[in-house]
Write a protein that holds these residues in place. Structure first.
Motif, short mmCIF file in Angstrom:
data_model
loop_
_atom_site.label_atom_id
_atom_site.label_comp_id
_atom_site.label_asym_id
_atom_site.label_seq_id
_atom_site.Cartn_x
_atom_site.Cartn_y
_atom_site.Cartn_z
N ASN A 102 0.80 -1.22 0.00
CA ASN A 102 0.00 0.00 0.00
C ASN A 102 0.84 1.28 0.00
OD1 ASN A 102 -2.48 -1.34 -0.05
ND2 ASN A 102 -2.35 -1.73 2.14
N LYS A 103 2.09 1.17 -0.40
CA LYS A 103 2.97 2.33 -0.44
C LYS A 103 2.42 3.43 -1.34
CE LYS A 103 7.77 3.77 -1.18
NZ LYS A 103 7.40 5.07 -1.68
N TYR A 104 1.79 3.04 -2.45
CA TYR A 104 1.25 4.04 -3.37
C TYR A 104 0.24 4.95 -2.66
CZ TYR A 104 -3.27 1.70 -3.78
OH TYR A 104 -4.50 1.18 -3.52
N GLN A 105 -0.52 4.40 -1.70
CA GLN A 105 -1.50 5.21 -0.97
C GLN A 105 -0.80 6.29 -0.14
OE1 GLN A 105 -3.61 2.27 1.29
NE2 GLN A 105 -5.06 1.84 -0.37
N ARG A 106 0.28 5.92 0.50
CA ARG A 106 1.02 6.90 1.31
C ARG A 106 1.66 7.96 0.42
NH1 ARG A 106 2.26 2.02 3.12
NH2 ARG A 106 4.42 2.07 2.42
N ARG A 150 0.61 8.93 -2.58
CA ARG A 150 -0.46 9.79 -3.09
C ARG A 150 -0.90 10.80 -2.05
NH1 ARG A 150 -4.78 5.86 -6.25
NH2 ARG A 150 -3.43 5.29 -8.01
N ALA A 151 -1.08 10.35 -0.83
CA ALA A 151 -1.55 11.23 0.24
C ALA A 151 -0.62 12.43 0.41
CB ALA A 151 -1.68 10.47 1.55
N TYR A 181 -1.00 14.70 -3.14
CA TYR A 181 -2.23 15.42 -3.46
C TYR A 181 -2.17 16.84 -2.92
CZ TYR A 181 -4.81 11.16 -4.80
OH TYR A 181 -5.25 10.02 -5.42
N LYS A 183 -2.31 10.24 -9.45
CA LYS A 183 -2.61 8.80 -9.56
C LYS A 183 -1.70 8.14 -10.60
CE LYS A 183 -7.42 8.87 -8.02
NZ LYS A 183 -7.59 7.74 -7.14
N TYR A 204 1.80 7.72 -9.09
CA TYR A 204 1.86 6.68 -8.06
C TYR A 204 0.73 5.66 -8.29
CZ TYR A 204 4.79 10.16 -5.83
OH TYR A 204 5.78 11.07 -5.56
N LYS A 254 -1.44 2.10 -8.51
CA LYS A 254 -1.64 0.95 -7.62
C LYS A 254 -0.70 -0.17 -8.06
CE LYS A 254 -6.47 1.46 -6.38
NZ LYS A 254 -7.79 0.84 -6.39
#
Length: 102
Positions: A60-64, A66-67, A70, A96, A99, A101
């Motif tokens: 889930n690195k992409y989520q961090r 992106r956060a 943004y 997106k 980074y 998924k």
């Protein structure tokens, strides 16, 4: 860019399996667990959970990323006001795309 790594403690792994566990652990060593009012969990189950938590975090690195990338909510609202929904979507899509998924 290298993948960051995180180590989950024995306590975190135990609590992920049993959130109500009451234990103490010396030196973060799976062989030095003192089970207090809690049914012991097998060492191999604790170590497997530790590995699973690390893999989930890394996946889930992409989520961090992106956060962090943004724009702030204030800037996003300003973008919507000045550029409409299509302009805002363009801004968000760029992050997106940078980074993706998995």
């Amino acid at each position: 860019m290298s993948m960051e790594s995180i180590e989950y403690s024995i306590i975190q792994s135990i609590l992920s399996i049993n959130p109500k566990a009451i234990v103490s652990v010396e030196d973060d060593d799976v062989k030095k667990i003192n089970w207090l009012e809690t049914t012991p969990i097998a060492e191999e189950d604790i170590l497997a959970k530790q590995k699973e938590l690390k893999a989930e975090y890394e996946a889930n690195k992409y989520q961090r990323d992106r956060a962090l990338a943004y724009p702030s909510i204030v800037d996003q609202l300003d973008d919507l006001y000045h550029n409409g929904i299509d302009g805002w979507k363009t801004t968000i899509k760029a992050v997106k795309d940078k980074y993706p998924k998995g």
